[in-house]
Design a protein around this motif. Structure first.
Motif, PDB file in Angstrom:
ATOM      1  N   LYS A 147       0.827  -1.206   0.000  1.00 21.75           N
ATOM      2  CA  LYS A 147       0.000   0.000   0.000  1.00 21.75           C
ATOM      3  C   LYS A 147       0.861   1.256   0.000  1.00 21.75           C
ATOM      4  CE  LYS A 147      -3.834   2.187   2.479  1.00 21.75           C
ATOM      5  NZ  LYS A 147      -4.761   2.105   3.636  1.00 21.75           N
ATOM      6  N   VAL A 148       0.441   2.252  -0.811  1.00 19.49           N
ATOM      7  CA  VAL A 148       1.104   3.551  -0.874  1.00 19.49           C
ATOM      8  C   VAL A 148       0.053   4.641  -0.749  1.00 19.49           C
ATOM      9  CG1 VAL A 148       3.043   2.740  -2.275  1.00 19.49           C
ATOM     10  CG2 VAL A 148       0.990   3.588  -3.405  1.00 19.49           C
ATOM     11  N   PRO A 149       0.443   5.856  -0.378  1.00 25.92           N
ATOM     12  CA  PRO A 149      -0.531   6.941  -0.262  1.00 25.92           C
ATOM     13  C   PRO A 149      -1.247   7.208  -1.583  1.00 25.92           C
ATOM     14  CG  PRO A 149       1.522   7.531   0.830  1.00 25.92           C
ATOM     15  CD  PRO A 149       1.791   6.265   0.091  1.00 25.92           C
ATOM     16  N   ASP A 150      -2.492   7.670  -1.480  1.00 26.45           N
ATOM     17  CA  ASP A 150      -3.317   7.882  -2.664  1.00 26.45           C
ATOM     18  C   ASP A 150      -2.799   8.988  -3.569  1.00 26.45           C
ATOM     19  OD1 ASP A 150      -5.010   5.855  -1.911  1.00 26.45           O
ATOM     20  OD2 ASP A 150      -6.481   7.176  -0.961  1.00 26.45           O
ATOM     21  N   ASP A 151      -1.930   9.869  -3.053  1.00 27.45           N
ATOM     22  CA  ASP A 151      -1.447  10.960  -3.889  1.00 27.45           C
ATOM     23  C   ASP A 151      -0.173  10.606  -4.661  1.00 27.45           C
ATOM     24  OD1 ASP A 151       0.202  10.863  -1.664  1.00 27.45           O
ATOM     25  OD2 ASP A 151       0.473  13.044  -1.564  1.00 27.45           O
ATOM     26  N   VAL A 152       0.304   9.368  -4.531  1.00 24.12           N
ATOM     27  CA  VAL A 152       1.453   8.932  -5.331  1.00 24.12           C
ATOM     28  C   VAL A 152       0.930   8.487  -6.693  1.00 24.12           C
ATOM     29  CG1 VAL A 152       3.368   7.305  -5.524  1.00 24.12           C
ATOM     30  CG2 VAL A 152       2.714   8.204  -3.284  1.00 24.12           C
ATOM     31  N   PRO A 153       1.311   9.159  -7.780  1.00 26.34           N
ATOM     32  CA  PRO A 153       0.797   8.784  -9.106  1.00 26.34           C
ATOM     33  C   PRO A 153       1.139   7.340  -9.455  1.00 26.34           C
ATOM     34  CG  PRO A 153       1.879  10.932  -9.178  1.00 26.34           C
ATOM     35  CD  PRO A 153       2.198  10.342  -7.832  1.00 26.34           C
ATOM     36  N   TYR A 154       0.257   6.709 -10.217  1.00 26.72           N
ATOM     37  CA  TYR A 154       0.467   5.304 -10.571  1.00 26.72           C
ATOM     38  C   TYR A 154       1.787   5.095 -11.297  1.00 26.72           C
ATOM     39  CZ  TYR A 154      -4.496   4.621  -9.474  1.00 26.72           C
ATOM     40  OH  TYR A 154      -5.722   4.567  -8.841  1.00 26.72           O
ATOM     41  N   GLU A 155       2.125   6.015 -12.229  1.00 23.79           N
ATOM     42  CA  GLU A 155       3.352   5.807 -12.993  1.00 23.79           C
ATOM     43  C   GLU A 155       4.599   5.944 -12.125  1.00 23.79           C
ATOM     44  OE1 GLU A 155       1.983  10.095 -14.018  1.00 23.79           O
ATOM     45  OE2 GLU A 155       1.101   8.137 -13.542  1.00 23.79           O
ATOM     46  N   ILE A 156       4.543   6.793 -11.101  1.00 17.22           N
ATOM     47  CA  ILE A 156       5.663   6.913 -10.159  1.00 17.22           C
ATOM     48  C   ILE A 156       5.756   5.653  -9.312  1.00 17.22           C
ATOM     49  CG2 ILE A 156       6.544   8.194  -8.173  1.00 17.22           C
ATOM     50  CD1 ILE A 156       6.780   9.657 -10.885  1.00 17.22           C
ATOM     51  N   ALA A 157       4.625   5.174  -8.840  1.00 16.38           N
ATOM     52  CA  ALA A 157       4.608   3.958  -8.031  1.00 16.38           C
ATOM     53  C   ALA A 157       5.126   2.767  -8.831  1.00 16.38           C
ATOM     54  CB  ALA A 157       3.190   3.693  -7.524  1.00 16.38           C
ATOM     55  N   ALA A 158       4.766   2.701 -10.115  1.00 10.33           N
ATOM     56  CA  ALA A 158       5.211   1.588 -10.949  1.00 10.33           C
ATOM     57  C   ALA A 158       6.727   1.558 -11.063  1.00 10.33           C
ATOM     58  CB  ALA A 158       4.573   1.680 -12.335  1.00 10.33           C
ATOM     59  N   LEU A 159       7.345   2.703 -11.253  1.00 10.32           N
ATOM     60  CA  LEU A 159       8.804   2.771 -11.369  1.00 10.32           C
ATOM     61  C   LEU A 159       9.485   2.267 -10.105  1.00 10.32           C
ATOM     62  CD1 LEU A 159       9.456   6.222 -13.094  1.00 10.32           C
ATOM     63  CD2 LEU A 159       9.580   3.962 -14.116  1.00 10.32           C
ATOM     64  N   ILE A 160       8.912   2.602  -8.964  1.00  3.86           N
ATOM     65  CA  ILE A 160       9.494   2.184  -7.687  1.00  3.86           C
ATOM     66  C   ILE A 160       9.422   0.669  -7.536  1.00  3.86           C
ATOM     67  CG2 ILE A 160       9.155   2.306  -5.172  1.00  3.86           C
ATOM     68  CD1 ILE A 160       8.329   5.239  -5.560  1.00  3.86           C
ATOM     69  N   GLY A 161       8.448   0.036  -8.210  1.00  2.35           N
ATOM     70  CA  GLY A 161       8.251  -1.395  -8.063  1.00  2.35           C
ATOM     71  C   GLY A 161       9.433  -2.262  -8.448  1.00  2.35           C
ATOM     72  N   CYS A 162      10.324  -1.763  -9.305  1.00  4.25           N
ATOM     73  CA  CYS A 162      11.484  -2.572  -9.654  1.00  4.25           C
ATOM     74  C   CYS A 162      12.724  -1.720  -9.915  1.00  4.25           C
ATOM     75  CB  CYS A 162      11.205  -3.455 -10.877  1.00  4.25           C
ATOM     76  SG  CYS A 162      12.618  -4.485 -11.335  1.00  4.25           S
ATOM     77  N   GLY A 163      12.769  -1.021 -11.060  1.00  2.00           N
ATOM     78  CA  GLY A 163      14.004  -0.396 -11.515  1.00  2.00           C
ATOM     79  C   GLY A 163      14.618   0.588 -10.551  1.00  2.00           C
ATOM     80  N   VAL A 164      13.810   1.456  -9.973  1.00  4.10           N
ATOM     81  CA  VAL A 164      14.333   2.478  -9.064  1.00  4.10           C
ATOM     82  C   VAL A 164      14.814   1.836  -7.771  1.00  4.10           C
ATOM     83  CG1 VAL A 164      13.747   4.551  -7.748  1.00  4.10           C
ATOM     84  CG2 VAL A 164      12.926   4.294 -10.093  1.00  4.10           C
ATOM     85  N   THR A 165      14.028   0.908  -7.238  1.00  8.87           N
ATOM     86  CA  THR A 165      14.434   0.202  -6.020  1.00  8.87           C
ATOM     87  C   THR A 165      15.735  -0.555  -6.248  1.00  8.87           C
ATOM     88  OG1 THR A 165      12.150   0.001  -5.226  1.00  8.87           O
ATOM     89  CG2 THR A 165      13.749  -1.591  -4.380  1.00  8.87           C
ATOM     90  N   THR A 166      15.851  -1.217  -7.394  1.00 10.63           N
ATOM     91  CA  THR A 166      17.049  -1.986  -7.713  1.00 10.63           C
ATOM     92  C   THR A 166      18.274  -1.092  -7.830  1.00 10.63           C
ATOM     93  OG1 THR A 166      15.766  -3.691  -8.855  1.00 10.63           O
ATOM     94  CG2 THR A 166      18.092  -3.511  -9.433  1.00 10.63           C
ATOM     95  N   GLY A 167      18.160   0.013  -8.561  1.00 11.35           N
ATOM     96  CA  GLY A 167      19.307   0.874  -8.817  1.00 11.35           C
ATOM     97  C   GLY A 167      19.734   1.704  -7.629  1.00 11.35           C
ATOM     98  N   VAL A 168      18.798   2.419  -7.034  1.00  9.30           N
ATOM     99  CA  VAL A 168      19.135   3.257  -5.880  1.00  9.30           C
ATOM    100  C   VAL A 168      19.582   2.378  -4.717  1.00  9.30           C
ATOM    101  CG1 VAL A 168      18.265   4.944  -4.215  1.00  9.30           C
ATOM    102  CG2 VAL A 168      17.560   5.095  -6.611  1.00  9.30           C
ATOM    103  N   GLY A 169      18.899   1.247  -4.527  1.00  7.59           N
ATOM    104  CA  GLY A 169      19.261   0.347  -3.436  1.00  7.59           C
ATOM    105  C   GLY A 169      20.646  -0.237  -3.585  1.00  7.59           C
ATOM    106  N   ALA A 170      21.076  -0.503  -4.821  1.00  7.29           N
ATOM    107  CA  ALA A 170      22.419  -1.030  -5.041  1.00  7.29           C
ATOM    108  C   ALA A 170      23.479  -0.073  -4.518  1.00  7.29           C
ATOM    109  CB  ALA A 170      22.640  -1.299  -6.532  1.00  7.29           C
ATOM    110  N   VAL A 171      23.196   1.210  -4.609  1.00 10.00           N
ATOM    111  CA  VAL A 171      24.140   2.240  -4.139  1.00 10.00           C
ATOM    112  C   VAL A 171      24.077   2.393  -2.622  1.00 10.00           C
ATOM    113  CG1 VAL A 171      24.737   4.695  -4.246  1.00 10.00           C
ATOM    114  CG2 VAL A 171      24.022   3.484  -6.319  1.00 10.00           C
ATOM    115  N   LEU A 172      22.874   2.580  -2.099  1.00 11.90           N
ATOM    116  CA  LEU A 172      22.724   2.918  -0.684  1.00 11.90           C
ATOM    117  C   LEU A 172      22.840   1.699   0.234  1.00 11.90           C
ATOM    118  CD1 LEU A 172      19.757   5.476  -0.871  1.00 11.90           C
ATOM    119  CD2 LEU A 172      22.211   5.914  -1.038  1.00 11.90           C
ATOM    120  N   ASN A 173      22.366   0.540  -0.232  1.00 11.35           N
ATOM    121  CA  ASN A 173      22.344  -0.641   0.637  1.00 11.35           C
ATOM    122  C   ASN A 173      23.498  -1.596   0.373  1.00 11.35           C
ATOM    123  OD1 ASN A 173      19.820   0.182   1.777  1.00 11.35           O
ATOM    124  ND2 ASN A 173      18.785  -0.649   0.000  1.00 11.35           N
TER     125      ASN A 173
END
Length: 359
Positions: A147-173
């Motif tokens: 679940k995410v807040p209702d004001d997060v646009p669908y296309e932004i939420a979709a990006l977070i679902g894989c590519g952004v989490t994978t890339g940013v996480g590789a750096v920070l984690n």
């Protein structure tokens, strides 16, 4: 309902059908109305057979939408919730989950991969990685619906679902890039751009993007790279930026053994190589034992951002809200489901950073 289907591994094009049905939800499952899905290179890799996937199947694993039905026993999400589709959900109970590495949990993932929730012409149809976001609706275990807040646009939420989490996480984690360090990123596609943004957020002083597609250089510089070069110019960039000693951190974001070797060569003694790209299981990379011993370099794999994705989604939304993570700029095209093959062509040509399909 409509869904894009690949009938045979190796096929070049998807067939958009309007007579696909979705089965369920059963106990512990939810049905999601998909509103937007990202088009990721992993979808193309599954179509070509680089990543193993039973066929026929509906591609797509990077999506967002609304819960429209819940199965028996589901209390954690409810009808009407806006959710990100988590393609590799954590069970919350195994040693990986308890240790904060929910991305490595496969207790749910293995089962859902081989549970076909689509039907077409009386036959079973799988979803890629147990998902299948190239469809108007899908059924997945409730743990996949974050679940995410209702004001997060669908296309932004979709990006977070894989590519952004994978890339940013590789750096920070995974790599845990330090402020003031030097970074090189091999591959400036959607995940590579996310790595570049992660390095910028982490405070890297120098970020060099390496990619053969000239059009990606401008994008890399826009998102935080300090320099963008062709692969044959990488050694010269290493000499210019680091005085020849090598980069503190190098990320391989393509999934090829030759590029892992290049990443190793670009890294300084005692530096860190992080492999983010998903390659063929028969593509081998070799190092000699004295080299590994004497150069003291760390070689790390980074799977789905190196941490529990359910926790990471919230952190990435916070970074996006603060203006430190540019997700709107990553969307190069917004297409309809019927134009899915156009999106795949953008991906094949190397022109797309991230294409969003509105379902």
């Amino acid at each position: 309902m409509r869904a894009a289907v690949l009938f045979k591994i190796g096929g070049e094009a998807l067939e958009v059908r309007d007579d696909v049905t979705v089965v369920g939800p059963g106990p512990g499952e939810v049905r999601i109305r998909v509103r937007a899905t990202g088009v990721c290179h992993s979808d193309l890799s599954a179509m070509t057979g680089v990543l193993r996937q039973p066929a026929p199947f509906v591609p797509g694993h990077e999506g967002a939408g609304d819960v429209v039905e819940v199965g028996e026993g589901v209390t954690q999400v409810a009808v009407g919730d806006r959710v990100i589709v988590c393609w590799n959900p954590s069970c919350g109970e195994c040693s990986f989950c308890r240790g904060g590495q929910g991305n490595l949990c496969v207790n749910i993932f293995v089962g859902m991969m081989f549970e076909p929730h689509f039907r077409l012409d009386g036959a079973e149809v799988y979803g890629f990685a147990g998902n299948g976001t190239f469809a108007e609706e899908m059924v997945v275990p409730w743990q996949c619906a974050v679940k995410v807040p209702d004001d997060v646009p669908y296309e932004i939420a979709a990006l977070i679902g894989c590519g952004v989490t994978t890339g940013v996480g590789a750096v920070l984690n995974t790599a845990q890039v330090r402020p003031g360090s030097s970074v090189a990123v091999i591959g400036a596609g959607g995940v590579g751009i996310s790595v570049i943004q992660g390095a910028r957020i982490a405070g890297a002083a120098e970020i060099v993007a390496i990619d053969p597609v000239e059009s990606k250089h401008k994008a890399a510089l826009h998102f935080g790279a300090t320099k963008a070069v062709q692969p044959e110019e990488a050694d010269a960039a290493k000499a210019e930026v680091t005085g020849g000693t090598g980069f503190d951190y190098v990320f391989e974001v393509v999934g090829q053994s030759a590029l892992v070797k290049q990443a190793y060569a670009l890294t300084r003694r005692g530096g860190t190589v992080t492999v983010v790209g998903a390659g063929k299981n028969k593509d081998r990379v070799e190092f000699d034992m004295f080299q590994l011993f004497s150069e003291n370099k760390k070689i790390l794999g980074s799977y789905y951002g190196g941490a529990d994705p359910r926790r990471e989604y919230g952190r990435l939304i916070a970074l996006w809200r603060a203006g430190r993570l540019d997700l709107e700029g990553m969307i190069t095209a917004r297409l309809k489901l019927d134009e899915i093959n156009q999106a795949l062509e953008l991906l094949r040509s190397g022109e797309a950073i991230r294409t969003i399909i509105e379902v």
